[in-house]
Design a protein around this motif. Structure first.
Motif, PDB file in Angstrom:
ATOM      1  N   CYS A   1       0.831  -1.213   0.000  1.00 17.16           N
ATOM      2  CA  CYS A   1       0.000   0.000   0.000  1.00 17.16           C
ATOM      3  C   CYS A   1       0.860   1.255   0.000  1.00 17.16           C
ATOM      4  N   SER A   2       1.917   1.235   0.803  1.00 15.55           N
ATOM      5  CA  SER A   2       2.825   2.379   0.850  1.00 15.55           C
ATOM      6  C   SER A   2       3.485   2.611  -0.503  1.00 15.55           C
ATOM      7  N   CYS A   3       3.920   1.521  -1.152  1.00 21.74           N
ATOM      8  CA  CYS A   3       4.549   1.647  -2.473  1.00 21.74           C
ATOM      9  C   CYS A   3       3.548   2.168  -3.501  1.00 21.74           C
ATOM     10  N   MET A   4       2.300   1.700  -3.413  1.00 24.93           N
ATOM     11  CA  MET A   4       1.279   2.154  -4.355  1.00 24.93           C
ATOM     12  C   MET A   4       1.052   3.663  -4.248  1.00 24.93           C
ATOM     13  N   LEU A   5       1.085   4.171  -3.024  1.00 20.74           N
ATOM     14  CA  LEU A   5       0.877   5.610  -2.832  1.00 20.74           C
ATOM     15  C   LEU A   5       2.041   6.441  -3.343  1.00 20.74           C
ATOM     16  N   GLN A   6       3.212   5.805  -3.562  1.00 22.51           N
ATOM     17  CA  GLN A   6       4.397   6.509  -4.043  1.00 22.51           C
ATOM     18  C   GLN A   6       4.614   6.350  -5.551  1.00 22.51           C
ATOM     19  N   MET A   7       3.687   5.679  -6.222  1.00 21.86           N
ATOM     20  CA  MET A   7       3.906   5.367  -7.631  1.00 21.86           C
ATOM     21  C   MET A   7       3.574   6.521  -8.564  1.00 21.86           C
ATOM     22  N   GLY A   8       2.907   7.535  -8.063  1.00 23.60           N
ATOM     23  CA  GLY A   8       2.569   8.665  -8.920  1.00 23.60           C
ATOM     24  C   GLY A   8       1.212   9.212  -8.554  1.00 23.60           C
ATOM     25  N   ASP A   9       0.503   9.782  -9.533  1.00 21.60           N
ATOM     26  CA  ASP A   9      -0.826  10.339  -9.309  1.00 21.60           C
ATOM     27  C   ASP A   9      -1.773   9.233  -8.861  1.00 21.60           C
ATOM     28  N   ASP A  10      -2.401   9.417  -7.702  1.00 20.14           N
ATOM     29  CA  ASP A  10      -3.273   8.379  -7.144  1.00 20.14           C
ATOM     30  C   ASP A  10      -4.431   8.048  -8.071  1.00 20.14           C
ATOM     31  N   TYR A  11      -4.970   9.060  -8.732  1.00 23.31           N
ATOM     32  CA  TYR A  11      -6.128   8.840  -9.600  1.00 23.31           C
ATOM     33  C   TYR A  11      -5.752   7.942 -10.785  1.00 23.31           C
ATOM     34  N   LEU A  12      -4.596   8.240 -11.424  1.00 21.74           N
ATOM     35  CA  LEU A  12      -4.162   7.427 -12.561  1.00 21.74           C
ATOM     36  C   LEU A  12      -3.835   6.003 -12.137  1.00 21.74           C
TER      37      LEU A  12
END
Length: 911
Positions: free
Chosen positions: A679-690
């Motif tokens: 989850c932490s990595c997902m939040l750091q991957m870029g624009d949350d919406y995209l």
């Protein structure tokens, strides 16, 4: 006539004077009758015992009953046999009574050292064996100073003895001291080298005593091995312990003489010509013999090994500028201009003139192998002596020819054991390949590179030759390790060979498997260094990236979606796994094949959690620098979350569920940590919406496959982490979730019952909260999802049967779970506000429950009672919920009325 004879016979009998007695031979005659009895009878006199044995009671004695003190006295006896027997007796005492040696060590050595110069050979040999097998091993851990000082004075005295046998044996004694006490060598180095030089100058005499000369040369090799050297320390006899002794042998000397062993260097320079002369004499001798005998061959090997160690010492100890040497210049004119290594190179000219050694007559194949070994050793000496110097051209050509022929296998080694014999001796030449490739040009370079590459590819993965080749490859790919200049990567020929070596590495890694972790670590370390320098060497980037297809097999091979063959990675040590994981970062792009392999490797049951976290960390770092595409990265995370198996526990009909959450006896805690990390990595991957747009379809497709409860919870947590209020999920995603969530919620409440029992309540509430929380986030962000879920729950009340995977397949259990779920929603403050506006949906749930209760489907008293209890709970909950809602609305109306009244009053006052 008959009557006349009878009287005559009687007359003869009366005339006999005595009767003759016949006696047997050997029988003792009886004593005469008139003999006088002289026997004297007296009482016994008893005296106190005065036996010698009684005086030795309680003392350590030998087999012959002698004490240590008596045996030591007998070592000085004039009879050599008694001296030898005394030494044997001392050996017996020390073996049977080890404490005697520790108590009387110095006294024993002080007495026994006198026998070092004994005139009898057997006495000296017996003393040697006593020291070697008993005394030295038993005293090694004690203080060495007094022990060694007592020995050395007599050893040096024996080295100057008039008898040559005594002198030669003295060197054998000193070799024994050095083997057991290496740190003692620096104290006597100058004197011992002088004695070796003196004895070797008598080589004409020693050539007739090759066995004794062999012992002398072997001792010299042991001494020279103790000199500091930058190469070959890993080949020392005794492995790590011997290497440690060498490292510490010269520590005191180094502190006192930081300029560098000036006295030893002087003695070694004087020793080199003596060794070369001795070798020349042996060459003349063997040429006059029908064959090269074993003792001569061993002596020649020891001489060459001694010369090589001297050269290594000068290469290590001298820091003078490197310069080209002209061998034609006399050494006397160069002494003021060059030092150390350069002088040694000049002193070895006579040895290099003999190269290559060839028999003067036909020899058997075995003899050819011996000459090959000697030529290899001379070549090694030449390469060491010219290390850092431009080698003389007069010698360089013939050594290059031998090296190239040896590497190509063009030199016959006769009937020796073939490949194993050749590999053993090529091991000495392989480390010089990087230097030779830098020095030579044209045909020589091509020939050496081709031969080296063939050896590297063909030798056995576990052989020492393979690892010597690996070190050479490292120097030629990453030469900064020894400060060498780069091989010209623009040269197509050199680049082709470098690419071949790189391609060989992952294949070698897979061949090693998990049986040789040390070798695997070496290969991975080289791969990591190649990856680190690939950014600055563009020609390596593509090859390093292509390597990942073979590298994927190191982790696992995915034949099909559920057919996985794990590679050696999972069984190797953690430090080896760490190296392989770090290599992943340096691929300029990580292919989906490798990511899939890594994902399935992370799902292996026996893999340590730390390793899984490191894989996720490294891959996410690679994603941040653009080495992984976003779709592939998300796919890796979803595969990890959906495929991870949580244990233990089987609930009801066979689906895996946590059982009242004991994380200490399961891997559920690990999976929770993995979920949080993802989850932490997902939040750091870029624009949350995209990211959410890409993720929601993948997550919903995995949820539709009916994963295990923990996996479904993890997927919902990822979805909730990227969503916001109001929800950004599409309408279709909301509908799909609304159809999937009710069964999930019923399963959660069924597996974590919310009873009033004190023993299970707290655990159930904490565990169920973890699984319900992502759904509550979705309800809070979209009341539409909550309404859809309540409607679906209403229809589930009257359905005959849920899926077989559900924990509540029957009506009573399902109804109880639904009521518990609504109660849990009511306990959440945020959800309670939304739930109060869903009166119609909850009323419909209650009506359907009452319908089921009154139907004929329920004919068991216990189930009816269970349903009635659920009805009562739901009614009470509805009264509380909607009364709170009415009170809240009433309060709002009263507050609004008061505000309006106050406003009207203020307006009237103004009027």
């Amino acid at each position: 006539m008959g009557k006349s004879k009878a009287p005559l016979k009687k007359q003869q009998q009366r005339g006999v004077d005595f009767k003759k007695i016949k006696r047997k031979v050997g029988r003792k005659l009886p004593p005469p009758k008139n003999v006088t009895n002289t026997e004297i009878k007296s009482k016994a006199i008893v005296l106190p015992e005065q036996s010698v044995a009684s005086e030795k009671a309680g003392l350590a004695v030998s087999k012959k009953g002698l004490t240590l003190k008596e045996l030591l006295q007998q070592t000085s006896h004039h009879n050599p046999k008694i001296r030898k027997d005394a030494l044997i007796g001392i050996r017996d005492i020390f073996l049977n009574y080890p404490t005697e040696l520790r108590l009387h060590k110095l006294a024993v050595i002080e007495k026994l050292r006198e026998r070092i110069s004994d005139d009898d050979k057997l006495v000296r040999e017996t003393l040697y064996q006593l020291l070697k097998s008993v005394i030295f091993p038993g005293c090694r851990e004690d203080n060495q100073g007094p022990f060694i000082s007592l020995m050395m004075a007599y050893i040096f005295n024996a080295m100057t003895h008039l008898s040559m046998d005594v002198r030669l044996m003295a060197f054998k004694f000193f070799d024994l001291v050095v083997q057991h006490y290496p740190s003692s060598f620096p104290l006597y180095a100058e004197k011992i080298f002088q004695n070796y030089e003196d004895i070797l100058r008598k080589n004409q005499f020693l050539l007739r005593e090759k066995g004794k000369l062999k012992n002398v040369l072997g001792g010299l090799v042991h001494c020279l091995l103790l000199l500091p050297s930058n190469k070959g320390d890993h080949d020392l006899p005794g492995g790590k312990e011997a290497a440690a002794d060498v490292l510490h042998a010269f520590e005191p000397e180094a502190l006192e003489d930081p300029a560098g062993f000036s006295v030893i260097k002087k003695k070694l320079k004087e020793l080199v010509p003596v060794l070369v002369s001795c070798f020349q004499d042996f060459i003349q001798l063997v040429h006059s013999m029908p064959h090269l005998d074993a003792q001569s061959f061993d002596c020649m090997q020891y001489i060459l090994q001694s010369l090589d160690l001297v050269v290594r010492f000068f290469t290590y100890a001298i820091d003078n500028p490197r310069q080209e040497i002209q061998v034609s210049v006399p050494p006397e004119e160069l002494d003021t201009a060059i030092q150390g290594q350069a002088i040694v190179l000049l002193l070895l000219k006579k040895l290099f003139d003999l190269f290559p050694l060839n028999p003067t007559h036909y020899l058997s194949g075995k003899e050819d192998g011996k000459y090959f070994v000697l030529n290899v050793m001379i070549t090694e000496i030449f390469l060491h002596s010219s290390d850092g110097l431009c080698p003389p051209a007069t010698f360089f050509e013939k050594f290059l020819e031998f090296i190239a022929s040896a590497l190509c296998g063009e030199i016959s080694v006769g009937t020796q054991p073939g490949k194993a014999f050749l590999e053993k001796h090529l091991l000495l030449l392989i480390p010089f390949t990087p230097k030779l490739v830098l020095l030579v040009e044209g045909g020589w370079k091509s020939r050496i590179l081709q031969a080296f590459t063939k050896i590297f590819q063909s030798c056995h993965p576990e052989s020492s030759l393979k690892w010597a080749c690996l070190l050479a490859v490292e120097e030629m790919l990453i030469p900064q390790r020894l400060g060498l200049q780069h091989l010209d990567a623009c040269d197509p020929e050199v680049l082709d060979y470098q690419i071949t070596w790189i391609r060989e590495l992952p294949l070698l890694l897979n061949l090693l498997g998990d049986k040789h972790p040390l070798h695997s670590r070496n290969v991975l370390n080289l791969l990591l260094r190649i990856g680190q320098c690939a950014a600055s060497k563009t020609c390596f980037v593509q090859e390093y990236d292509n390597m990942q297809y073979s590298f994927a097999e190191f982790y696992c091979t995915c034949m099909e979606e559920r057919s996985v063959s794990y590679g050696p990675f999972i069984k190797l040590d953690r430090d080896v796994q760490e190296l392989s994981i770090c290599c992943l970062y340096y691929f300029s792009y990580v292919d989906s094949v490798l990511l899939k392999s890594l994902a399935w490797c992370c799902l292996y049951d026996g893999l340590e959690p730390f390793v899984i976290f490191r894989i996720v960390e490294i891959l996410h770092s690679a994603y941040k620098v653009g080495h992984i595409q976003i779709a592939d990265h998300i796919s890796f995370f979803i595969t990890l979350l959906s495929g991870f198996k949580v244990s233990p526990g089987v609930c009801h009909v066979g689906k895996s569920f946590p059982v009242l959450g004991n994380d200490e006896i399961s891997n559920r805690g690990t999976f929770k940590s993995i979920t949080s990390l993802v989850c932490s990595c997902m939040l750091q991957m870029g624009d949350d919406y995209l990211v959410l747009r890409i993720l929601e379809k993948v997550v919903l497709s995995q949820i539709s496959l009916d994963p295990a409860l923990d996996n479904l919870c993890a997927l919902l947590r990822v979805l909730a982490a990227l969503d916001s209020r109001p929800t950004r999920l599409s309408q279709q995603s909301i509908i799909n979730l609304s159809n999937l969530l009710p069964v999930y919620l019923i399963d959660v409440v069924s597996c974590f019952p919310e009873d009033t029992d004190e023993s299970t309540g707290p655990v159930g509430r904490s565990s169920s909260h973890y699984y319900l929380l992502p759904c509550f986030f979705l309800f809070y962000r979209s009341d539409k999802i909550l309404r859809f879920v309540l409607k679906k729950l209403c229809s589930l009340v009257i359905e005959k049967r849920l899926s077989l995977s559900s924990c509540a397949p029957d009506h009573s259990s399902r109804i109880a779970a639904i009521v518990s779920l609504i109660r849990l929603m009511h306990q959440d403050v945020k959800i309670r506000k939304i739930l109060s506006s869903c009166k119609a949906e909850i009323d419909l749930i209650l009506q359907n429950i009452l319908t089921i209760q009154s139907s004929e489907q329920i004919n068991i008293i216990e189930e009816r009672h269970k349903i009635q209890s659920a009805v009562d709970q739901l009614k009470a909950l509805m009264r509380t919920l909607f009364s709170e809602s009415w009170k809240s609305k009433s309060a709002c109306l009263v507050q609004s009325a008061l505000k309006n009244a106050m406003h009207d009053a203020s307006m009237s006052e103004e009027d």
